[in-house]
Every structure is written in C-alpha cells, then in structure tokens.
Scaffold this active site. Structure first.
Site, PDB file in Angstrom:
ATOM      1  N   LYS A  62       7.626  14.226   1.135  1.00 26.36           N
ATOM      2  CA  LYS A  62       6.654  14.720   0.167  1.00 26.36           C
ATOM      3  C   LYS A  62       7.233  15.842  -0.683  1.00 26.36           C
ATOM      4  CE  LYS A  62       3.388  11.846   1.188  1.00 26.36           C
ATOM      5  NZ  LYS A  62       2.940  10.823   0.216  1.00 26.36           N
ATOM      6  N   ASP A  98       5.322  -5.132   0.799  1.00 27.91           N
ATOM      7  CA  ASP A  98       5.754  -4.274   1.904  1.00 27.91           C
ATOM      8  C   ASP A  98       6.820  -3.323   1.379  1.00 27.91           C
ATOM      9  OD1 ASP A  98       6.697  -3.060   4.162  1.00 27.91           O
ATOM     10  OD2 ASP A  98       7.331  -4.902   5.173  1.00 27.91           O
ATOM     11  N   ARG A 124      10.992   4.889 -11.957  1.00 23.79           N
ATOM     12  CA  ARG A 124      12.081   4.427 -12.816  1.00 23.79           C
ATOM     13  C   ARG A 124      11.644   3.229 -13.650  1.00 23.79           C
ATOM     14  NH1 ARG A 124      15.910   0.338 -12.162  1.00 23.79           N
ATOM     15  NH2 ARG A 124      17.878   0.675 -13.298  1.00 23.79           N
ATOM     16  N   TYR A 174       8.235  13.338   7.223  1.00 21.85           N
ATOM     17  CA  TYR A 174       7.084  13.219   6.323  1.00 21.85           C
ATOM     18  C   TYR A 174       7.083  14.377   5.326  1.00 21.85           C
ATOM     19  CZ  TYR A 174       2.287  13.093   4.645  1.00 21.85           C
ATOM     20  OH  TYR A 174       1.173  13.056   3.836  1.00 21.85           O
TER      21      TYR A 174
END
Length: 243
Positions: A153, A46, A110, A149
């Site tokens: 992005k 999750d 990362r 949103y």
C-alpha cells in the site's frame, strides 16, 4: 467527460468497498466492474496471474466501446505471513500480495496512461483519472504478520504521487484514498481475530468506517475533484492516524 457519462473500470468490485463504489457511481457513470468470475457487468480476472491485468483492461475496453475515462484500483488481498514461516512460504506470500495489490494496479495504470495518450494523439480527447485505494497501513504500518500488505500500500501511494507529478500536463490526474479499518468482510474477520474492542479503542471516532464513506470519497475523486488536487491522498480512518 463533460458531454457524456464517463466510462469507469473498478477493480475488486464484488464486495465491500468496491461494491460500494459501484453503488456510488450508479447513474453518474457507465461502469464495468471486476471480480474473480464473470457476471453481469463484472469481468472475471485473477490478478495473481501476471497477465491478468492486461486481459482485464482489454476486456473492459471492449465492454465500454473502446473508451475508459477513469480507472479505480480497489482489488487487494490482506493475507498474513508469519515471520517464522519457511522462506519459501514467506516469499510466496510477499510475491502474491505484491502482485495483486501493487503490480496489477501498476499494470492497469500503465494501460490507462497509454490509452489516454493514444486518444490525445489521435484527436479523440485525452486525459483521464486514476483513483487508487491504498490504506492507512501505507503510513502507519500494520501487524507483524502484514509487513507485505503495508509495503504494497505504501508502494501504491508512491506510485500515485509519481503519476500525478509525471502526467498532470497531459490532463492525467491521480489520487489515492487511505482507509483505516472499514466494515467489510475482510475487516470483520480481522477485528474479531484481534479482539475488536481493543482495536476500536484506538479509533477516536469510536467505530470503523462504513464502505459507503470510502466509496463516496473515491467517486468524488473519480468524477468531481478539482484538477489541482492531483496527487492528493485522502485519509478515512476515524483519526486513528493523523498525518
């Protein structure tokens, strides 16, 4: 990767674009996917949990015998938040979207870079590829209920370019794909809610993209695109937004 099948981790791979990416990689790579729950070749995690990306990476490394060559960040949510929502709900919506769409992707990027650096340091072969599935919304914006949103992005595109510029000398390559509407369950619901025909009229091609079209581009970037393309962002939107 030249002497063996590349090892690939794909997030958000149980439906839509992610499932199509898995299909595109069949026979060309050894792949582990990610979803909400464990399944065959799928690791459940999750990503709204800030610790989940690290756990997912560790589990994927274990499944792939300690080596990942390609990371494809596809997992994301597209959930509305009304401007007149309570401040608590507004901030919760922003926080959840940023955590899943951007922070978890950043954490995985990362981990991938550190993994490739360690492999190079210990003489096991460095370098790798990251493909981030962003959105047309990164450049064009989105609806009044989806500021967060679009922002997530846009952040993903900026992150991709930063990685490309920062690590190319270490043979670490980064690419992004910016789809417009794609016929996934999420897109179908949104098209219906916005009066699908009107939305389609804004796409010169006259239709939304098929998930296989986006997946084909992602798989090509993951496995074949020339190194000099690092930092590139590919648009797949039927000419609904041309940069």
């Amino acid at each position: 990767m030249a002497n063996a099948l590349p090892h690939v981790l794909v997030t958000g791979s149980t439906r839509g674009i992610g499932a199509a990416i898995l299909d595109s990689l069949q026979g060309r790579a050894r792949v582990v996917g990610h979803g909400r729950a464990d399944a065959t070749d799928i690791i459940g995690a999750d990503l709204s949990d800030p610790s989940a990306a690290a756990s997912l990476w560790a589990a994927a490394l274990d499944r792939l015998d300690g080596r990942i060559d390609v990371l494809i960040n596809n997992a994301g949510v597209f959930e509305p938040v009304a401007i007149d929502a309570t401040l608590e709900d507004w901030q919760a919506g922003w926080g959840r979207t940023m955590q899943i769409n951007l922070q978890a992707s950043a954490d995985l990027c990362r981990a991938a870079i550190l993994h490739w650096r360690e492999r190079a340091r210990t003489g096991r072969g460095g370098g790798g590829r990251i493909v981030n599935i962003a959105s047309r919304a990164a450049y064009r914006g989105d609806s009044p209920a989806h500021w967060h949103y679009a922002a997530s992005k846009a952040g993903m595109v900026g992150m991709t370019k930063s990685i490309a510029r920062g690590y190319a000398a270490e043979e670490i390559l980064a690419f992004a794909v910016c789809p417009g509407f794609t016929m996934t369950g999420m897109a179908e619901d949104y098209l219906a809610s916005r009066g699908g025909d009107k939305l389609l009229a804004d796409i010169p091609l006259g239709r939304v993209a098929d998930p296989a079209e986006v997946a084909g581009a992602a798989a090509w970037l993951a496995l074949e695109a020339p190194a000099s393309m690092t930092g590139a962002v590919l648009d797949i939107n039927g000419a609904s937004f041309v940069r």
